[in-house]
Design a protein around this motif. Structure first.
Motif, PDB file in Angstrom:
ATOM      1  N   TYR A  96       0.841  -1.200   0.000  1.00 53.46           N
ATOM      2  CA  TYR A  96       0.000   0.000   0.000  1.00 53.46           C
ATOM      3  C   TYR A  96       0.878   1.252   0.000  1.00 53.46           C
ATOM      4  O   TYR A  96       0.651   2.186  -0.773  1.00 53.46           O
ATOM      5  CB  TYR A  96      -0.924  -0.038   1.221  1.00 53.46           C
ATOM      6  N   PHE A  97       1.911   1.280   0.856  1.00 53.69           N
ATOM      7  CA  PHE A  97       2.835   2.419   0.883  1.00 53.69           C
ATOM      8  C   PHE A  97       3.473   2.623  -0.493  1.00 53.69           C
ATOM      9  O   PHE A  97       3.542   3.744  -0.986  1.00 53.69           O
ATOM     10  CB  PHE A  97       3.944   2.204   1.918  1.00 53.69           C
ATOM     11  N   CYS A 107       1.084   4.079  -3.057  1.00 55.78           N
ATOM     12  CA  CYS A 107       0.743   5.478  -2.789  1.00 55.78           C
ATOM     13  C   CYS A 107       1.917   6.429  -2.987  1.00 55.78           C
ATOM     14  O   CYS A 107       1.733   7.551  -3.461  1.00 55.78           O
ATOM     15  CB  CYS A 107       0.243   5.636  -1.352  1.00 55.78           C
ATOM     16  N   CYS A 109      -0.363   8.906   1.887  1.00 54.25           N
ATOM     17  CA  CYS A 109      -1.079   7.672   1.551  1.00 54.25           C
ATOM     18  C   CYS A 109      -2.587   7.857   1.669  1.00 54.25           C
ATOM     19  O   CYS A 109      -3.334   7.491   0.764  1.00 54.25           O
ATOM     20  CB  CYS A 109      -0.635   6.531   2.459  1.00 54.25           C
ATOM     21  N   THR A 138      -6.156   4.075  -1.960  1.00 57.32           N
ATOM     22  CA  THR A 138      -6.759   3.721  -0.680  1.00 57.32           C
ATOM     23  C   THR A 138      -8.070   2.966  -0.877  1.00 57.32           C
ATOM     24  O   THR A 138      -8.299   1.959  -0.235  1.00 57.32           O
ATOM     25  CB  THR A 138      -6.980   4.992   0.167  1.00 57.32           C
TER      26      THR A 138
END
Length: 145
Positions: free
Chosen positions: A82-83, A86, A133, A140
């Motif tokens: 996810y990091f 983003c 993020c 997201t």
């Protein structure tokens, strides 16, 4: 009239309450760290139980309500992925991602995610990293579908 069933509403409510509790626990951990720093007047080190508690609470929040997802090669996705999704295209914000990727000893997504959190804390950029993020609605929302 509502189209959702009572079961759906109650499970959503339970999830919302659990999320609020996690956020409250994380807030308490931050307050504990702040108090520890003010009392000793020294920087917080890896020996701090309060820091370990903060890491645990933050990691729990980042993993909250994630569905089981895997990468193309079948590895489990974690908040590291996810990091990356983003931050990778944001100049300045991607320094931590590039640094963590350069460490060959880090093999798992979880280990890389933890390293990025530590990197962000050391460089006093954790709030900025998380904010970058969270404001990326496209990633997201798709990550939590």
């Amino acid at each position: 009239t509502s189209t959702s069933s009572p079961t759906m509403a109650s499970s959503s409510s339970v999830g919302d309450k659990q999320l609020q509790r996690i956020i409250r626990d994380l807030h308490d951990a931050v307050m504990e760290l702040s108090k520890e720093h003010k009392e000793c007047g020294e920087p917080i080190t890896d020996d701090s139980a309060s820091l370990h508690k903060f890491f645990y609470k933050l990691e729990y929040l980042l993993q909250f309500d994630q569905k089981e997802k895997t990468t193309f090669l079948g590895q489990r996705k974690d908040y590291w992925d996810y990091f990356c999704d983003c931050l990778i295209k944001i100049k300045g914000a991607n320094d931590g991602v590039r640094f963590v990727k350069s460490i060959p000893e880090l093999k798992t997504s979880l280990g890389k995610g933890r390293a990025l959190i530590r990197y962000s804390l050391v460089h006093q950029r954790l709030a900025d990293t998380l904010q970058q993020c969270f404001i990326n609605q496209k990633v997201t929302r798709s990550d939590n579908l």
